[in-house]
Design a protein around this motif. Structure first.
Motif, PDB file in Angstrom:
ATOM      1  N   LEU A  93      15.958  15.303   1.715  1.00 44.91           N
ATOM      2  CA  LEU A  93      16.593  15.460   0.394  1.00 44.91           C
ATOM      3  C   LEU A  93      16.153  16.720  -0.343  1.00 44.91           C
ATOM      4  O   LEU A  93      16.709  17.060  -1.377  1.00 44.91           O
ATOM      5  N   LEU A  94      15.136  17.403   0.203  1.00 38.94           N
ATOM      6  CA  LEU A  94      14.564  18.535  -0.523  1.00 38.94           C
ATOM      7  C   LEU A  94      15.157  19.866  -0.065  1.00 38.94           C
ATOM      8  O   LEU A  94      15.795  19.956   0.981  1.00 38.94           O
ATOM      9  N   ASP A  95      14.939  20.888  -0.888  1.00 35.25           N
ATOM     10  CA  ASP A  95      15.400  22.239  -0.571  1.00 35.25           C
ATOM     11  C   ASP A  95      14.217  23.136  -0.265  1.00 35.25           C
ATOM     12  O   ASP A  95      13.071  22.820  -0.583  1.00 35.25           O
ATOM     13  N   GLU A  96      14.522  24.293   0.293  1.00 36.44           N
ATOM     14  CA  GLU A  96      13.484  25.284   0.549  1.00 36.44           C
ATOM     15  C   GLU A  96      12.733  25.595  -0.733  1.00 36.44           C
ATOM     16  O   GLU A  96      13.343  25.738  -1.792  1.00 36.44           O
ATOM     17  N   GLY A  97      11.416  25.687  -0.616  1.00 37.63           N
ATOM     18  CA  GLY A  97      10.596  26.030  -1.773  1.00 37.63           C
ATOM     19  C   GLY A  97      10.063  24.820  -2.522  1.00 37.63           C
ATOM     20  O   GLY A  97       9.162  24.957  -3.354  1.00 37.63           O
ATOM     21  N   ASP A  98      10.629  23.640  -2.254  1.00 33.49           N
ATOM     22  CA  ASP A  98      10.117  22.426  -2.902  1.00 33.49           C
ATOM     23  C   ASP A  98       8.722  22.099  -2.351  1.00 33.49           C
ATOM     24  O   ASP A  98       8.349  22.552  -1.265  1.00 33.49           O
ATOM     25  N   VAL A  99       7.998  21.292  -3.131  1.00 39.58           N
ATOM     26  CA  VAL A  99       6.599  21.003  -2.793  1.00 39.58           C
ATOM     27  C   VAL A  99       6.406  19.497  -2.649  1.00 39.58           C
ATOM     28  O   VAL A  99       6.653  18.743  -3.594  1.00 39.58           O
ATOM     29  N   LEU A 100       5.980  19.103  -1.465  1.00 39.95           N
ATOM     30  CA  LEU A 100       5.717  17.692  -1.191  1.00 39.95           C
ATOM     31  C   LEU A 100       4.202  17.528  -1.086  1.00 39.95           C
ATOM     32  O   LEU A 100       3.553  18.190  -0.276  1.00 39.95           O
ATOM     33  N   ILE A 101       3.654  16.650  -1.924  1.00 37.49           N
ATOM     34  CA  ILE A 101       2.201  16.517  -2.011  1.00 37.49           C
ATOM     35  C   ILE A 101       1.792  15.149  -1.474  1.00 37.49           C
ATOM     36  O   ILE A 101       2.317  14.129  -1.919  1.00 37.49           O
ATOM     37  N   ASP A 102       0.860  15.121  -0.540  1.00 41.34           N
ATOM     38  CA  ASP A 102       0.315  13.838  -0.087  1.00 41.34           C
ATOM     39  C   ASP A 102      -1.050  13.637  -0.729  1.00 41.34           C
ATOM     40  O   ASP A 102      -2.010  14.313  -0.373  1.00 41.34           O
ATOM     41  N   GLY A 103      -1.101  12.726  -1.683  1.00 43.86           N
ATOM     42  CA  GLY A 103      -2.358  12.457  -2.395  1.00 43.86           C
ATOM     43  C   GLY A 103      -3.149  11.311  -1.797  1.00 43.86           C
ATOM     44  O   GLY A 103      -4.146  10.873  -2.378  1.00 43.86           O
ATOM     45  N   GLY A 104      -2.708  10.819  -0.647  1.00 42.73           N
ATOM     46  CA  GLY A 104      -3.431   9.716   0.003  1.00 42.73           C
ATOM     47  C   GLY A 104      -4.629  10.229   0.786  1.00 42.73           C
ATOM     48  O   GLY A 104      -4.882  11.430   0.861  1.00 42.73           O
ATOM     49  N   ASN A 105      -5.360   9.293   1.387  1.00 43.72           N
ATOM     50  CA  ASN A 105      -6.542   9.662   2.165  1.00 43.72           C
ATOM     51  C   ASN A 105      -6.150   9.923   3.612  1.00 43.72           C
ATOM     52  O   ASN A 105      -6.534   9.189   4.517  1.00 43.72           O
ATOM     53  N   ALA A 106      -5.405  10.998   3.828  1.00 42.70           N
ATOM     54  CA  ALA A 106      -4.948  11.303   5.187  1.00 42.70           C
ATOM     55  C   ALA A 106      -6.056  12.003   5.964  1.00 42.70           C
ATOM     56  O   ALA A 106      -6.905  12.686   5.389  1.00 42.70           O
ATOM     57  N   HIS A 107      -6.011  11.840   7.276  1.00 41.36           N
ATOM     58  CA  HIS A 107      -6.897  12.626   8.137  1.00 41.36           C
ATOM     59  C   HIS A 107      -6.367  14.058   8.155  1.00 41.36           C
ATOM     60  O   HIS A 107      -5.157  14.278   8.252  1.00 41.36           O
ATOM     61  N   PHE A 108      -7.276  15.042   8.080  1.00 45.10           N
ATOM     62  CA  PHE A 108      -6.832  16.436   7.963  1.00 45.10           C
ATOM     63  C   PHE A 108      -5.983  16.874   9.162  1.00 45.10           C
ATOM     64  O   PHE A 108      -5.132  17.762   9.035  1.00 45.10           O
ATOM     65  N   ALA A 109      -6.205  16.244  10.325  1.00 42.25           N
ATOM     66  CA  ALA A 109      -5.405  16.628  11.501  1.00 42.25           C
ATOM     67  C   ALA A 109      -3.946  16.196  11.295  1.00 42.25           C
ATOM     68  O   ALA A 109      -3.017  16.922  11.680  1.00 42.25           O
ATOM     69  N   ASP A 110      -3.737  15.025  10.691  1.00 39.07           N
ATOM     70  CA  ASP A 110      -2.374  14.593  10.360  1.00 39.07           C
ATOM     71  C   ASP A 110      -1.748  15.550   9.354  1.00 39.07           C
ATOM     72  O   ASP A 110      -0.562  15.885   9.441  1.00 39.07           O
ATOM     73  N   THR A 111      -2.540  15.968   8.398  1.00 41.02           N
ATOM     74  CA  THR A 111      -2.041  16.889   7.377  1.00 41.02           C
ATOM     75  C   THR A 111      -1.632  18.214   7.999  1.00 41.02           C
ATOM     76  O   THR A 111      -0.592  18.785   7.647  1.00 41.02           O
TER      77      THR A 111
END
Ligand code: ATR
Length: 475
Positions: A93-111
């Motif tokens: 649903l997003l366009d170029e330049g949009d920012v998707l932020i994951d504020g969860g406790n993800a493993h950095f390799a997944d990020t």
């Protein structure tokens, strides 16, 4: 469809997401709200709608349409598959330049994996460490965003507005570095948190069983320590926990709590990652293992009758002096675990090309997060003075303090060993300190053994090159 008026969107409105959304709204931002189950969105607006300007959206499409461009969406869903599912839903649903932020406790390799996939679509993916728990999310967390420099231009000011403020007024939020850098640094934060908690627990155990103090007295001791160089949130709450009386039994709270510690996994990740990077983080590792040992009722039950010294406390006249030695041992061990944590950040920064500002990491942990402490300003200053500092132990100030504490540190560890009180954190930290300062380590012998049984070769102290000895026998 709605007018695009919201500065930020939050999807995933469990407690962390809700509190973060409220924090944004309380700082004057219009916040679009979304949750898989709309009832949670409605409940949030019903309860806290008066706190600011919210735009509740039932569908992902309405949610996205409500956002100003570049759109900024904070994902606060369960880490793991849910995060991937939500990313896929919004990426479409997003366009170029949009920012998707994951504020969860993800493993950095997944990020790193997610960032790369979204970068190819022109979407900025910002894996963000957020520390401070539910209270922090609402009143000011420490925020560790990774991702592109460009994403921070539009996102940074928003995050800085809701972040905790350090005692000098600066926001506890900075751009950590590309892709997984933010989640990596959050992981190390948690590893250090494990180590701090373990060291405090060992100090408590020594005050209880060697100094012979009751929990109330130990609470007072921690309160006193909290006015000095150990001044920190964790020492402060330790005093509160120890001073607490269980309402049901009238006994000290600490005596009615089951003594098996639990963990969610970021400490384990820290140690696993340290092993991969080849960085010794023995203080953090011992803290993770100590929780694991505590939880093994089977092993503990099987070993309960093994012999050891009786736990006779010291004479009251000696207890006060011993308590002050424990403060020194705790402080020196703490310096070691922070030194090890920073070594990990340094190594990962080099490995992944993150170019992390080591002092800035300390600066944003001065407020909002669980390990917030006066001490962190010293670390900030140490790296400001020497950005190439190989270990915190080499900083003049820390070196002098730890050097001054080392007699006390040895005495505490020796006493603990003699009296059968386990101090894996204190002991491992001291062993690390002595290993670093040793002129020669027995690793020379290890190399000899390796060459003997596996022809692994060795280097020499007196000549360049690698050598193999033709060992006797018929190997
Ligand atoms: P809690 O913290 O309330 O125990 P959780 O299962 O950890 O809940 O989930 C936290 C958030 O992630 C919730 O907002 C949840 O949405 P629901 O309220 O609809 O359960 C969200 N979440 C979990 N899995 C999800 C998924 N696969 N897709 C979208 N959102 C999800």
């Amino acid at each position: 469809s709605p007018k695009a008026t919201a500065q930020i969107g939050v999807t995933g409105l469990a407690v962390m997401g809700s509190n973060l959304a409220r924090n944004f709204a309380r700082h004057g931002h219009t916040v679009a709200l979304h949750n898989r189950t709309y009832a949670k969105t409605e409940a949030l607006v019903a309860e806290h709608g008066h706190e600011g300007d919210f735009f509740p959206a039932e569908s992902a499409e309405d949610f996205v349409a409500a956002l100003q461009k570049p759109r900024r969406i904070v994902i606060m869903v369960k880490a793991g598959d849910a995060t991937d599912a939500v990313i896929d839903e919004f990426a479409a649903l997003l366009d170029e330049g949009d920012v998707l932020i994951d504020g969860g406790n993800a493993h950095f390799a997944d990020t790193r994996r997610r960032e790369k996939a979204l970068r190819d679509k022109g979407i900025h993916f910002v894996g963000t460490g957020i520390s401070g728990g539910e209270e922090g999310a609402l009143h000011g967390p420490s925020i560790m965003p990774g991702g592109s420099e460009e994403s921070y231009k539009s996102l940074g000011p928003l995050l800085e507005s809701i972040a905790a403020k350090a005692p000098d007024g600066t926001p506890c939020c900075t751009h950590i570095g590309p892709d997984g850098a933010g989640h990596f640094v959050k992981m190390v934060h948690n590893g250090i948190e494990y180590a701090d908690m373990q060291l405090i627990a060992e100090a408590y155990d020594l005050l209880r069983h060697v100094a012979g103090y009751e929990p109330q007295r130990i609470a007072e001791t921690f309160r006193t320590w909290n006015t000095g160089r150990l001044d920190s949130y964790l020492i402060e709450i330790t005093a509160e926990v120890l001073a607490h009386t269980d309402a049901a039994t009238g006994r000290p709270f600490v005596d009615v709590v089951a003594d098996g510690a639990e963990q969610k996994g970021t400490g384990r990740w820290t140690v696993q990652t340290a092993l991969d990077l080849g960085i010794p983080v023995s203080g953090i590792a011992e803290a993770v293992f100590a929780r694991s040992v505590s939880g093994h009722a089977d092993l503990r039950g099987a070993a309960r009758e093994l012999p050891g010294p009786a736990r006779e406390p010291l004479a009251p006249a000696e207890a006060g002096e011993f308590a002050s030695l424990v403060e020194e041992a705790l402080y020196a061990s703490k310096v070691v675990s922070y030194a090890q944590g920073w070594n990990m950040i340094t190594a990962a920064s080099a490995e992944y090309g993150w170019d992390i500002d080591l002092g800035a990491v300390a600066a944003i942990w001065r407020g909002g997060c669980i390990i917030r402490a006066a001490f962190l300003d010293r670390i900030r200053a140490a790296f400001a003075a020497d950005p190439q500092l190989p270990t915190l132990l080499a900083d003049k100030g820390f070196a002098a303090e730890v050097g001054k504490a080392q007699d006390a540190w040895r005495s505490v560890v020796a006493t603990a060993v003699g009296r059968g009180v386990p101090t894996p954190g204190f002991s491992a930290a001291l062993a690390y300190y002595d290993a670093l300062r040793a002129e020669r380590l027995p690793a020379a012998l290890t190399q000899g053994q390796r060459d003997f049984f596996g022809a692994h070769t060795y280097r020499r102290t007196d000549r360049e090159g690698s050598f193999h000895t033709l060992w006797g026998g018929d190997r």
